[in-house]
Design a protein around this motif. Structure first.
Motif, PDB file in Angstrom:
ATOM      1  N   LEU A  67       6.580  41.449  -7.991  1.00  0.00           N
ATOM      2  CA  LEU A  67       6.493  40.427  -6.950  1.00  0.00           C
ATOM      3  C   LEU A  67       6.671  39.047  -7.590  1.00  0.00           C
ATOM      4  O   LEU A  67       5.851  38.606  -8.401  1.00  0.00           O
ATOM      5  CB  LEU A  67       5.134  40.484  -6.245  1.00  0.00           C
ATOM      6  N   ILE A  68       7.774  38.390  -7.239  1.00  0.00           N
ATOM      7  CA  ILE A  68       8.039  36.999  -7.624  1.00  0.00           C
ATOM      8  C   ILE A  68       8.862  36.392  -6.495  1.00  0.00           C
ATOM      9  O   ILE A  68       9.847  36.995  -6.052  1.00  0.00           O
ATOM     10  CB  ILE A  68       8.844  36.873  -8.933  1.00  0.00           C
ATOM     11  N   ASP A  69       8.476  35.217  -6.045  1.00  0.00           N
ATOM     12  CA  ASP A  69       9.219  34.526  -4.994  1.00  0.00           C
ATOM     13  C   ASP A  69      10.158  33.511  -5.642  1.00  0.00           C
ATOM     14  O   ASP A  69       9.710  32.493  -6.180  1.00  0.00           O
ATOM     15  CB  ASP A  69       8.245  33.828  -4.047  1.00  0.00           C
TER      16      ASP A  69
ATOM     17  N   SER B  95      12.221  26.079  -5.820  1.00  0.00           N
ATOM     18  CA  SER B  95      12.765  25.576  -7.082  1.00  0.00           C
ATOM     19  C   SER B  95      11.966  26.066  -8.279  1.00  0.00           C
ATOM     20  O   SER B  95      12.518  26.282  -9.366  1.00  0.00           O
ATOM     21  CB  SER B  95      12.804  24.048  -7.076  1.00  0.00           C
ATOM     22  N   VAL B  96      10.672  26.245  -8.081  1.00  0.00           N
ATOM     23  CA  VAL B  96       9.803  26.814  -9.116  1.00  0.00           C
ATOM     24  C   VAL B  96       9.307  28.162  -8.612  1.00  0.00           C
ATOM     25  O   VAL B  96       8.739  28.245  -7.523  1.00  0.00           O
ATOM     26  CB  VAL B  96       8.602  25.891  -9.417  1.00  0.00           C
ATOM     27  N   PRO B  97       9.531  29.247  -9.350  1.00  0.00           N
ATOM     28  CA  PRO B  97       9.101  30.573  -8.871  1.00  0.00           C
ATOM     29  C   PRO B  97       7.615  30.603  -8.530  1.00  0.00           C
ATOM     30  O   PRO B  97       6.786  29.995  -9.214  1.00  0.00           O
ATOM     31  CB  PRO B  97       9.412  31.491 -10.058  1.00  0.00           C
ATOM     32  N   ARG B  98       7.303  31.319  -7.452  1.00  0.00           N
ATOM     33  CA  ARG B  98       5.924  31.448  -6.983  1.00  0.00           C
ATOM     34  C   ARG B  98       5.448  32.868  -7.254  1.00  0.00           C
ATOM     35  O   ARG B  98       6.209  33.828  -7.082  1.00  0.00           O
ATOM     36  CB  ARG B  98       5.882  31.145  -5.480  1.00  0.00           C
ATOM     37  N   TYR B  99       4.198  33.003  -7.668  1.00  0.00           N
ATOM     38  CA  TYR B  99       3.661  34.305  -8.057  1.00  0.00           C
ATOM     39  C   TYR B  99       2.452  34.677  -7.203  1.00  0.00           C
ATOM     40  O   TYR B  99       1.709  33.802  -6.736  1.00  0.00           O
ATOM     41  CB  TYR B  99       3.251  34.296  -9.534  1.00  0.00           C
ATOM     42  N   PRO B 100       2.234  35.980  -7.017  1.00  0.00           N
ATOM     43  CA  PRO B 100       1.064  36.430  -6.260  1.00  0.00           C
ATOM     44  C   PRO B 100      -0.200  36.319  -7.101  1.00  0.00           C
ATOM     45  O   PRO B 100      -0.146  36.050  -8.315  1.00  0.00           O
ATOM     46  CB  PRO B 100       1.391  37.894  -5.973  1.00  0.00           C
TER      47      PRO B 100
END
Length: 268
Positions: free
Chosen positions: A201-203, A207-212
């Protein structure tokens, strides 16, 4: 003469039993992991219960794998298509992964035409051979993979299975079915076995990847692995990645599993 004939027949039977025809998947545990070399890698590979691993390279990158854990070599990009790396791959494995994210500028970055031009050299190893592993859009008509598969078929080239990457930006429980839906769509399109060679899971939509959260990633690791274990057309799957020193989605810090590592270890 009768004795000699019996010996010859017995020898042929033994040879047939030992041979693995191209296109046949050996009986290896589905669960695997991608891995770079780090302190404790052998222990972590054994502890996580992986049946196989790869290093994004034609060699093991110095990793001493535990007994019974299969190494699967990769020809990463166009620059890796040379006699040395092809020979090395053939000496270390029976299955060959091909071209890492050729549809991405920061990765193998190859046109479909270039991949097809180089394909006979990969096929010439005689190894079981994957399609190139696209970053996304494996189910898209006219996409990179679709054009490659059409070109390979037109030329009579061999592709034995489809490797896929998938990163989910929805951190809810729906992510498992989203992954399953993508795999089903790709399988429906090509009707070839699938390996999931990178997933987590990585969004990447910002512009900056978002993590759970740790709990969300761990729940997904467990539930997705359970789902993948049950899909008959998925031959193997591999979490991204083994070590937190390689990426924050890693499963182990040294030889110690984090919450996601414990979850992934519990399945398969």
């Amino acid at each position: 003469m009768r004795f000699v004939r019996r010996v010859v027949v017995l020898a042929l039977v033994v040879l047939m039993a030992l041979s693995v025809p191209v296109g046949a998947e050996a009986a290896v545990k589905k669960k695997g992991v991608s891995a770079a070399n780090f302190s404790g890698v052998t222990t972590a590979l054994g502890d996580v219960g992986a049946g196989w691993f790869y290093t994004w390279a034609s060699d093991k990158q110095g990793i001493a794998a535990p007994s019974g854990v299969e190494f699967v070599p990769m020809i990463w990009g166009a620059g890796s298509v040379n006699a040395g790396q092809l020979s090395q791959a053939k000496s270390l494995g029976t299955t060959l992964l091909a071209f890492n994210e050729p549809d991405m500028g920061g990765q193998a970055n190859m046109s479909v035409e270039r991949a097809l031009e180089l394909w006979p050299q990969l096929q010439g190893t005689g190894m079981r051979l994957s399609a190139p592993a696209v970053a996304f859009g494996g189910d898209t008509a006219g996409g990179w993979l679709d054009r490659f598969m059409s070109g390979a078929a037109a030329r009579g080239y061999r592709v034995d299975f489809i490797p896929l990457h998938w990163y989910g930006g929805d951190f809810s429980s729906a992510a498992v079915n989203q992954l399953k839906g993508y795999l089903q769509a790709v399988y429906n399109r090509y009707r070839k076995p699938i390996w999931v060679t990178e997933y987590a899971l990585i969004d990447f939509s910002t512009s900056v990847p978002r993590y759970p959260s740790s709990d969300q990633q761990a729940a997904f690791a467990k539930n997705s692995a359970l789902m993948l274990q049950g899909l008959s057309f998925v031959e193997r799957y591999s979490w991204f990645t083994l070590s937190t020193s390689t990426h924050r989605t890693g499963l182990y810090t040294g030889t110690t599993p984090n919450a996601t590592g414990v979850a992934y270890r519990s399945v398969g």
